[in-house]
Design an enzyme around this catalytic site. Structure first.
Site, PDB file in Angstrom:
ATOM      1  N   TYR A 144     -54.965 -34.955   0.502  1.00 50.76           N
ATOM      2  CA  TYR A 144     -56.038 -34.073   0.953  1.00 50.76           C
ATOM      3  C   TYR A 144     -55.520 -32.645   0.967  1.00 50.76           C
ATOM      4  O   TYR A 144     -54.443 -32.371   1.486  1.00 50.76           O
ATOM      5  CB  TYR A 144     -56.483 -34.481   2.361  1.00 50.76           C
ATOM      6  CG  TYR A 144     -57.625 -33.650   2.911  1.00 50.76           C
ATOM      7  CD1 TYR A 144     -58.907 -33.716   2.352  1.00 50.76           C
ATOM      8  CD2 TYR A 144     -57.422 -32.784   3.994  1.00 50.76           C
ATOM      9  CE1 TYR A 144     -59.951 -32.960   2.862  1.00 50.76           C
ATOM     10  CE2 TYR A 144     -58.475 -32.026   4.513  1.00 50.76           C
ATOM     11  CZ  TYR A 144     -59.733 -32.112   3.944  1.00 50.76           C
ATOM     12  OH  TYR A 144     -60.768 -31.362   4.447  1.00 50.76           O
ATOM     13  N   ASP A 239     -48.196 -28.720  -0.802  1.00 45.08           N
ATOM     14  CA  ASP A 239     -49.115 -28.497   0.302  1.00 45.08           C
ATOM     15  C   ASP A 239     -48.396 -28.964   1.570  1.00 45.08           C
ATOM     16  O   ASP A 239     -48.348 -30.168   1.868  1.00 45.08           O
ATOM     17  CB  ASP A 239     -50.411 -29.281   0.064  1.00 45.08           C
ATOM     18  CG  ASP A 239     -51.371 -29.165   1.238  1.00 45.08           C
ATOM     19  OD1 ASP A 239     -50.979 -28.606   2.288  1.00 45.08           O
ATOM     20  OD2 ASP A 239     -52.521 -29.633   1.103  1.00 45.08           O
ATOM     21  N   LYS A 267     -52.086 -25.696  10.249  1.00 44.04           N
ATOM     22  CA  LYS A 267     -51.716 -26.484  11.435  1.00 44.04           C
ATOM     23  C   LYS A 267     -50.623 -25.822  12.290  1.00 44.04           C
ATOM     24  O   LYS A 267     -50.923 -24.865  12.977  1.00 44.04           O
ATOM     25  CB  LYS A 267     -51.387 -27.917  11.004  1.00 44.04           C
ATOM     26  CG  LYS A 267     -52.615 -28.534  10.287  1.00 44.04           C
ATOM     27  CD  LYS A 267     -52.634 -30.010  10.082  1.00 44.04           C
ATOM     28  CE  LYS A 267     -54.026 -30.448   9.665  1.00 44.04           C
ATOM     29  NZ  LYS A 267     -54.173 -30.894   8.296  1.00 44.04           N
TER      30      LYS A 267
END
Ligand SMILES: *Cc1c(COP(=O)(O)O)cnc(C)c1O
Length: 428
Positions: A144, A239, A267
């Protein structure tokens, strides 16, 4: 019913917010029932609108690595807020956090801040395309990279939980430029490169996957990708939105000794405020406007409150690097405890772990890619989820998510969690 107030709040929310949530993963659609509404949180605990206390294994899906409402972060945000919350002009703190990030992460010289992981990944591939002059990208099934169009092709996380890994609304024109490979499968990547000679701008991946449960890279996988990218003039994008500043100061690049060309963050880097970032060497980053031709912008990018939270978080991690060891030890302890009680109760399972990321799969085979992750028993997971919630333990309401540990967890919390799994395992 314990969660009566949450259910009432959810009914109200559904009237004015689609599905009652601002991000689908928060809904309990996959596991059944209504989501729990949180009132506040501190350290390792969530305090719900219904007056219950839960041990939290989501931690805002990663950012709260030092626990909720971490005092230094709260203080930094409060102090900044008094001085104005947004200017749309440069501020000194942006350079401070940029310098710190560049010093902590291998291989990067410049970094640009955005407002989410989605924005970071979306901007990273635009930059890669502009820089290489090529259109296509390779991504991996079950990874994702946020919800921008190019990535909603066999996406992980909420996209797969809700059965829409290929979202309607993504045009065929966009979809055709995203090529799909199996995680941990170098041969698959080679096949795609050979079938599309000179057309691939970038390969993007979660260098430790966390959106189909936790799946570490197989021996030689990252090194093999690095070699393929070098051989074919392709940019390698890690990522690290989930893994950055979580698995090590320098993320997976440091942990595995493999360097990417562009790295994305989110995050943890925002300390719980909306922050994303992407970074590379100066040559690549200077391809961005206002120096270079690739456009990318943001009214609230580098927002002072967000930068204050992020800077405080990164500073703490940088000066207390034992945190990463302490987190890994706690996670290993949890791993051992969970495996023991699940085995005792004859529950078929497979646990993956790396550092402070861990996932329990109710599958008999080792989980190494999307196919093996999807083979897990969802009914068992749903029972497990609700059982744990009843025991006061909050894990992600989806079989495709990693657990995120926080250093605020005590060994007593971990023992309580293991005992809870023992209770729940009786009915699985
Ligand atoms: C969470 C996540 C994203 C998206 O970040 P948002 O801030 O939710 O947009 C991208 N990549 C990975 C690996 C993630 O875990």
């Amino acid at each position: 019913m314990i969660y009566q107030r949450s259910s009432a709040l959810f009914s109200e929310a559904q009237k004015v917010i689609p599905g009652g949530v601002n991000s689908p993963v928060r809904a309990f659609k996959a596991v059944g029932g209504d989501p729990v509404f949180v009132e506040r949180a501190k350290g390792a605990y969530l305090y719900t609108e219904d007056g219950t206390t839960l041990i939290d294994y989501i931690n805002s899906w990663g950012p709260m690595i030092l626990g909720h409402a971490f005092d230094p972060v709260v203080k930094a945000v409060q102090e900044k807020a008094e001085k104005g919350t947004s200017f749309g002009m440069p501020t000194a703190i942006e350079t401070e956090i940029a310098s710190l990030a560049v010093s902590m992460v291998p291989g990067i010289e410049k970094i640009r801040f955005v407002n989410s992981g989605t924005e970071a990944c979306m901007s990273a591939i635009r930059l890669a395309r502009g820089y290489t002059g090529k259109d296509k990208i390779i991504k991996f099934a079950g990874c994702y990279h946020g919800h921008s169009d190019s990535f909603l092709i066999q996406a992980g996380s909420g996209a797969v939980t809700f059965g829409s890994p290929n979202s309607p609304g993504v045009t065929q024109g966009t979809a055709k430029d995203t090529l799909l490979a199996d995680y941990n499968n170098l041969a698959d990547v080679k096949r795609l490169i050979e079938a599309n000679p000179g057309e691939i701008a970038a390969i993007i991946l979660e260098p430790v996957a966390g959106n189909m449960g936790c799946i570490p890279p197989a021996e030689g996988f990252l090194e093999g990708l690095r070699q393929l990218c070098d051989d074919h003039n392709i940019l390698l994008i890690f990522d690290e939105v989930m893994t950055g500043f979580r698995l090590a100061k320098g993320g997976v690049q440091e942990l595995k000794g493999v360097t990417a060309d562009i790295v994305t963050f989110g995050k943890v880097i925002g300390g719980g405020l909306p922050v994303g970032a992407f970074a590379a060497n100066s040559k690549i980053m200077d391809y961005l406007a206002p120096v270079g031709p690739v456009y990318q912008a943001g009214t609230l990018s580098g927002n002072p409150l967000a930068m204050a939270a992020g800077l405080t978080m990164l500073t703490h991690l940088n000066t207390h690097s034992k945190v990463f060891l302490s987190l890994a030890e706690k996670t290993a302890y949890l791993h051992e405890g969970l495996a023991k009680v699940l085995t005792q109760h004859g529950v078929t399972h497979s646990i993956n772990r790396l550092g402070s990321m861990i996932s329990v799969h109710f599958a008999k085979d080792e989980v190494i890619d999307f196919k093996t992750a999807a083979a897990g028993n969802n009914d068992t997971f749903n029972k497990f989820f609700h059982g744990m919630l009843n025991e006061g333990i909050y894990i992600a309401p989806s079989a495709f998510e990693s657990w995120f540990l926080t250093d605020a967890l005590s060994y007593r919390d971990l023992d309580k969690t293991i005992d809870a799994v023992g209770q729940v395992a009786k009915v699985l």
